[in-house]
Design a protein around this motif. Structure first.
Motif, mmCIF file in Angstrom:
data_model
loop_
_atom_site.group_PDB
_atom_site.id
_atom_site.type_symbol
_atom_site.label_atom_id
_atom_site.label_comp_id
_atom_site.label_asym_id
_atom_site.label_seq_id
_atom_site.Cartn_x
_atom_site.Cartn_y
_atom_site.Cartn_z
ATOM 1 N N LEU A 34 9.508 3.547 -104.248
ATOM 2 C CA LEU A 34 9.549 2.460 -103.268
ATOM 3 C C LEU A 34 8.279 1.635 -103.188
ATOM 4 C CD1 LEU A 34 11.228 4.476 -100.386
ATOM 5 C CD2 LEU A 34 12.347 3.015 -102.079
ATOM 6 N N LEU A 35 7.138 2.237 -103.503
ATOM 7 C CA LEU A 35 5.871 1.588 -103.204
ATOM 8 C C LEU A 35 5.101 1.278 -104.471
ATOM 9 C CD1 LEU A 35 4.919 4.097 -100.381
ATOM 10 C CD2 LEU A 35 5.960 1.849 -100.082
ATOM 11 N N GLY A 36 4.514 0.111 -104.517
ATOM 12 C CA GLY A 36 3.684 -0.242 -105.649
ATOM 13 C C GLY A 36 2.239 -0.379 -105.214
ATOM 14 N N ARG A 37 1.379 -0.687 -106.170
ATOM 15 C CA ARG A 37 -0.015 -0.954 -105.843
ATOM 16 C C ARG A 37 -0.062 -2.134 -104.868
ATOM 17 N NH1 ARG A 37 -4.744 -0.088 -109.351
ATOM 18 N NH2 ARG A 37 -3.239 0.809 -110.760
ATOM 19 N N ALA A 44 5.472 -4.832 -93.593
ATOM 20 C CA ALA A 44 5.157 -3.631 -94.378
ATOM 21 C C ALA A 44 6.378 -3.215 -95.197
ATOM 22 C CB ALA A 44 4.730 -2.498 -93.453
ATOM 23 N N ARG A 45 6.132 -2.691 -96.366
ATOM 24 C CA ARG A 45 7.221 -2.253 -97.226
ATOM 25 C C ARG A 45 7.908 -1.008 -96.678
ATOM 26 N NH1 ARG A 45 8.311 -2.085 -102.947
ATOM 27 N NH2 ARG A 45 7.613 -4.261 -102.969
ATOM 28 N N ALA A 46 7.158 -0.188 -95.914
ATOM 29 C CA ALA A 46 7.734 1.070 -95.436
ATOM 30 C C ALA A 46 6.966 1.584 -94.235
ATOM 31 C CB ALA A 46 7.716 2.116 -96.548
ATOM 32 N N PRO A 99 13.811 -3.604 -101.576
ATOM 33 C CA PRO A 99 12.819 -3.685 -102.655
ATOM 34 C C PRO A 99 12.441 -2.323 -103.224
ATOM 35 C CG PRO A 99 11.736 -3.920 -100.536
ATOM 36 C CD PRO A 99 13.207 -3.853 -100.251
ATOM 37 N N VAL A 100 12.280 -2.274 -104.530
ATOM 38 C CA VAL A 100 11.890 -1.054 -105.233
ATOM 39 C C VAL A 100 10.648 -1.382 -106.059
ATOM 40 C CG1 VAL A 100 12.641 0.503 -107.080
ATOM 41 C CG2 VAL A 100 14.224 -0.110 -105.263
ATOM 42 N N ALA A 101 9.746 -0.392 -106.220
ATOM 43 C CA ALA A 101 8.501 -0.643 -106.944
ATOM 44 C C ALA A 101 8.774 -0.879 -108.421
ATOM 45 C CB ALA A 101 7.557 0.546 -106.776
ATOM 46 N N ARG A 102 7.927 -1.682 -109.043
ATOM 47 C CA ARG A 102 8.086 -1.946 -110.462
ATOM 48 C C ARG A 102 8.000 -0.648 -111.265
ATOM 49 N NH1 ARG A 102 3.979 -5.739 -113.042
ATOM 50 N NH2 ARG A 102 3.158 -5.315 -110.970
ATOM 51 N N ARG A 103 7.033 0.205 -110.880
ATOM 52 C CA ARG A 103 6.905 1.501 -111.557
ATOM 53 C C ARG A 103 8.214 2.276 -111.533
ATOM 54 N NH1 ARG A 103 2.440 5.350 -109.423
ATOM 55 N NH2 ARG A 103 3.260 4.604 -107.456
ATOM 56 N N GLY A 130 -1.890 3.673 -104.544
ATOM 57 C CA GLY A 130 -2.538 2.367 -104.438
ATOM 58 C C GLY A 130 -2.051 1.532 -103.263
ATOM 59 N N CYS A 131 -1.423 2.185 -102.281
ATOM 60 C CA CYS A 131 -0.876 1.444 -101.134
ATOM 61 C C CYS A 131 -1.974 1.060 -100.148
ATOM 62 C CB CYS A 131 0.143 2.296 -100.384
ATOM 63 S SG CYS A 131 1.601 2.656 -101.345
ATOM 64 N N ASN A 132 -1.603 0.123 -99.327
ATOM 65 C CA ASN A 132 -2.443 -0.338 -98.242
ATOM 66 C C ASN A 132 -1.963 0.380 -96.969
ATOM 67 O OD1 ASN A 132 -4.059 -1.859 -96.622
ATOM 68 N ND2 ASN A 132 -2.718 -3.686 -96.665
ATOM 69 N N LEU A 133 -2.754 1.306 -96.450
ATOM 70 C CA LEU A 133 -2.322 2.121 -95.314
ATOM 71 C C LEU A 133 -2.589 1.402 -93.994
ATOM 72 C CD1 LEU A 133 -2.314 4.247 -97.603
ATOM 73 C CD2 LEU A 133 -3.057 5.905 -95.905
#
Lengths: 490, 490
Positions: A214-217, A264-266, B112-116, A239-242
């Motif tokens: 679910l999360l990217g950099r 926020a993504r999540a 949305p899903v991460a590219r990775r 590499g997430c932004n907390l």
């Protein structure tokens, strides 16, 4: 089985075409592996007969080499037990510089490491090392039904189902996922079918896989503040932004999250029993969070790590069970309700994400081990799981009450107690001027395992306190444990 | 144990202060969890006594609610067995739209899903699904000593060592790491001490952790071409730049790698038995590779996945054992020598990297499960491991010979055989004009599991062939299996 098994043969190269005779090659080979430390003093060597077979040569040169190695003291013979590398090798051999070529040379030349690899530390503070009173996440091992458990384990070890030991499904075995579904639908009001359940190596791996999918950099994620550090490690490593979001007695303050980072993504939450302060997220906050996720197109990661144990109120539904938009990734673990070294948990995945989760898991470790899946399936089906939970709920309830009473008796006005309605731990906040990490380090030196509260904070508004596990301390030992605690607060 | 255990109670909320009487609340609660599909037809419900305790109310309202649910057909009573949700609920209830809110709503709003997460697919081709002749990586399960194994498992299940079940060391238990060290030093000439060994969930996790520590987005890594696809998945998932390096009968052609990418951060190799073509890396190439790594400041990841089984030549030293600069990360697994669904392997880590590996592993899944660590330690110490390897080496040698002979007899000039000197598989290359993936898909439809060779290639120079496992097919069944194979080649 009376016969002692032949040990593994060392790597010794013999070459029939070489100029050295075979016995000399075998002798040199053994000398070399002993000098290099590949064979250690006291280690048994193969019989001459077995080594000859292994090397594909006749037994005579092996016997000659063994005779010489015995004569020179490299080998010693123990009657009826075989031939061993001498326990008393001359020191000049065993500390030979050739023996540890790695450590000798480490550091020569550049040794680059990935930035991601450097994001994390293996730091293990003193209070994380012990086992005993106040240890967090430590269940009452002595009340675990090891007899029943081991009889189920034996059943699946002695004659395993081929379809189970050959199962290479990234999600886990079908029967286990069915058993988990039935449990979660009933006890946690989770909406799920077996094809949405993935078996993982504990909730940490569940977080890791969720983050990967679910999360990217640079993705932003709300985390409870204070919150669970090992979850934050995963998101930081990705590499997430907390985004720290404060909590109160109703759980995460959703409006504060929306203010700080509406897109926020999540969000990562522990709604049943907030870690570490123990609040239960209120119904209003739950709806607010679910509505935010749907309108922002975001995900909610619900970590339901110890919801089995509620002491006063009726069981509550999971957040996932209230969700109408498949925005919740639900994570559970057997670490608390059975024991941590099983390394077993599960994820309930929104249907459209199952393929992504399976792909990431396949690349990570392919599929989960079979034995405990089979064991817990039967443990659940045969009613032992429900019985164990009921028994432990009673026990932990008593231990919790004993701890609360002891704290009130001995430390009454000094400590404020938080979150004692559920789970296997509670938190206390300390009077001004005390440092929780100093107290925890001092206590650990005396064998008392107090987890400091302040490292659970990410933002600036840090409170000093202690997280006290009560799962592992019998009622009658609680007053003494609390009086030990009191000494460290003076 | 004769008494049937009480099932887990469903999530039903009762509120003494609500205007509805308690029996109505319990009735409505059950109706709701049944309609939503949280309780399914045929599922047992708690006894009225037990539910009353759970909800903290008297038994009377529960009895009244149960009576109504029975009367209306939601529940049914089975004599001596308890009360169940009816098997024959009206369809209007069980297919209610409320029941599966998730699937109904999936897709609404952005998801949305991460590219990775998108880099990988959960693709599982038809030939990867079966169990039987030619299945790759399938050991001879029927020859595994399950009796001995299960007696050791039982010992550690019935009365586990507290220090083992409470062990939370990211590296694994000390005793197991010691046993592995002794084995690797002896049998593989690996230079290691227990503090360099990390227990992991199979070689896939070993690769995953190694990639995390050593490789970043854009790092270049040499991979053998053809090579092991699951390893490539890991490096691709880490965002690496994969450099295919051709192989010949001496293993990876190091000079070609140097030409294509002299400053690669790492090289991934299977020197003992190249996967899939089976070459053993020559001594010259080994030195060339080690020298390159030291001069380029690069790492070597040595995957020693099936080195236990060599049929004609003497055992050879690992690449790690020849390294004087601690540039090799050595990976081994118990999947081949014991069985895959154990999910257990190990990494031997250069000393200066141990802390990084431990930190990454901690964030990934904290620590490995205890039971098999204890079991294999004893299995090794008591000699069963060495005996099993010896026995299997003989058996696989016979199966290998039977396969080679059957191929020569039945398919003589058509197929070229590669890499049959070791391990549990060999490869054959096909005559021109045949497509290995088509053949494998057709064969899989008939229950014959042939792995195509061409997907193992990353570069353009693809050969058509088949990877044939022989671990799982008895000698006497080999001719028939090969004649089945022949039919699919026509």
């Amino acid at each position: 089985m009376a016969k002692v098994a032949e040990p593994i043969a060392p790597v010794i190269a013999v070459d029939r075409k070489a100029s050295d005779p075979l016995h000399k090659q075998v002798y040199d080979g053994f000398r070399m592996v002993i000098v290099r430390g590949n064979l250690r003093p006291g280690q048994r060597v193969p019989s001459s007969r077995s080594l000859a077979v292994e090397l594909g040569i006749s037994r005579i040169p092996v016997l000659n080499a063994y005779a010489q190695l015995l004569a020179e003291g490299y080998f010693e013979s123990r009657k009826g037990a075989g031939t061993f590398v001498s326990d008393s090798l001359p020191e000049s051999l065993t500390v030979c510089k050739e023996r540890t070529p790695q450590s000798a040379q480490v550091g020569s030349g550049p040794r680059p490491v990935a930035r991601r690899g450097l994001l994390m530390t293996a730091e293990r503070p003193p209070w994380a090392r012990g086992f005993g009173a106040f240890g967090v996440h430590q269940p009452a091992f002595e009340h675990f039904p090891f007899q029943i458990w081991s009889s189920i384990v034996a059943r699946h070890t002695r004659s395993p189902r081929l379809s189970a030991i050959h199962n290479i499904d990234a999600l886990g075995t079908e029967t286990f996922r069915e058993a988990i579904c039935t449990y979660l639908r009933t006890a946690r009001a989770v909406h799920c079918e077996p094809n949405q359940v993935m078996i993982v190596a504990g909730s940490q791996q569940a977080l890791e896989i969720s983050a990967r999918v679910l999360l990217g950099r640079g993705s932003s994620i709300w985390v409870e503040d204070p919150g669970y550090r090992l979850a934050r490690n995963v998101f930081a490593g990705a590499g997430c932004n907390l985004i720290p979001v404060p909590i109160d007695e109703d759980g995460m303050i959703v409006s504060a999250g929306i203010k700080r980072c509406p897109k926020a993504r999540a969000a990562y939450v522990t709604p049943s029993h907030q870690y570490p302060l123990g609040a239960t997220m209120s119904a209003g906050r739950r709806m607010q969070l679910l509505n935010w996720a749907q309108s922002a197109g975001s995900w909610i990661i619900e970590d339901d790590y110890d919801s089995e144990y509620r002491f006063k109120s009726a069981p509550i539904s999971s957040l996932q069970g209230l969700d109408r938009n498949a925005r919740v990734i639900y994570i559970g673990t057997f670490s608390k309700v059975l024991f941590p070294s099983l390394r077993l948990g599960y994820i309930v995945i929104p249907e459209d994400l199952v393929g992504h989760f399976a792909a990431v898991r396949s690349a990570m470790d392919i599929f989960p081990p079979y034995l405990y899946q089979e064991t817990i399936t039967d443990f659940m089906r045969e009613g032992h799981f429900a019985r164990h939970i009921r028994k432990m709920r009673l026990l932990y309830g008593q231990r919790r009450t004993a701890l609360v009473n002891s704290i009130r008796d001995q430390l009454g006005p000094e400590l404020e107690i938080h979150g004692s309605q559920a789970g296997m731990h509670l938190a206390v906040t300390l009077p001004k001027g005390l440092s929780d990490q100093e107290i925890a380090a001092r206590a650990a030196a005396k064998g008392l395992w107090l987890w400091p509260l302040s490292p659970s904070y990410l933002g600036k508004h840090t409170r000093q306190g202690l997280i006290l596990g009560f799962g592992n301390t019998p009622v009658e030992e609680m007053p003494r444990a609390v009086s030990q605690l009191r000494e460290h607060l003076r």
